[in-house]
Design a protein around this motif. Structure first.
Motif: not given
Lengths: 111, 110
Positions: B90, B48, A98, B45, A9, A101-103, B37, B33, B31, B40-43, B50, B58-59, A88, B35
């Motif tokens: 973002l 989104f 879709q 989603l 990380q 992304f990773g962390s 951020q 999107f 497309n 520690g958790l990244g991006l 299309y 998304g998630d 990333l 996100y």
């Protein structure tokens, strides 16, 4: 949703050292991308890999896609302070719509 | 030069306010999107799209909605802002593999 795990990380190294960061998943990727993000900016694409076993080089950066297309690595040779940033990995879903992304790996290269 | 533009770099809003984050791209991409951020958790989603008037969850869509009335514009809406929505947001667009990002909006909900 594909879960992408990145390690480490955080990474802090001295200028001139080599390093490798990893991106892993239990799922098979149709393609995988690496982005770099600098403070106050959005991520910028470094490379896309699409074929299992593929190796791509971008100056001092070497990207490898695993044979089974479940993992990838980024190796930096002779790191420089300008390499500092958040790295990333990202993967497209089967529909290729879709982007997940990773962390991220926060890299600091000290002069 | 291709461009994704987010309307604000920094926003401070009060709990319960309705918040609009705007994103415009000039690349004629299908497309787009949104996100968020967090360290520690990244991006992650949120939503989104299309196509115009099309949207997909998304998630982490809870607490958010989106609008895509024109191809170049994708808006993120926080119906009733809460402190746990304090984050960097973002926007991105793509047609094929490469995604192009805006500079982000740092939203603080107080």
């Amino acid at each position: 949703t594909q879960l992408l795990e990145q390690s480490p990380q955080f990474l802090s190294i001295q200028e001139g050292e080599n390093l490798t960061v990893y991106c892993n998943s239990s799922s098979v990727f149709s393609s995988l991308q690496w982005y770099r993000q600098e403070p106050g900016e959005g991520p910028v694409l470094l490379v896309t890999v699409v074929t299992g076993g593929e190796v791509k080089k971008l100056k001092r950066l070497t990207f490898q896609f695993g044979d089974a297309r479940k993992d990838s690595s980024l190796h930096i040779t002779a790191a420089q302070p300008g390499d500092t940033g958040l790295y990333l990995c990202a993967a497209l879903s089967g529909s290729a719509r879709q982007l997940t992304f990773g962390s991220g790996t926060q890299l600091t290269v000290l002069p | 030069d291709v461009k994704v533009t987010q309307s604000s770099r920094y926003l401070v809003k009060r709990t319960g306010e309705k918040v609009f984050l705007e994103c415009v791209q000039d690349m004629d991409h299908e497309n787009m999107f949104w996100y968020r951020q967090d360290p520690g958790l990244g991006l992650r989603l949120i939503y989104f799209s299309y196509d115009v008037k099309m949207k997909e969850k998304g998630d982490i869509p809870e607490g958010y909605s989106v609008s895509r009335e024109k191809k170049e514009r994708f808006s993120l809406i926080l119906e009733s802002a809460s402190t746990n929505q304090t984050s960097m947001y973002l926007c991105a667009s793509n047609r094929h593999l490469e995604a192009f990002f805006g500079q982000g909006t740092r939203l603080t909900v107080v």
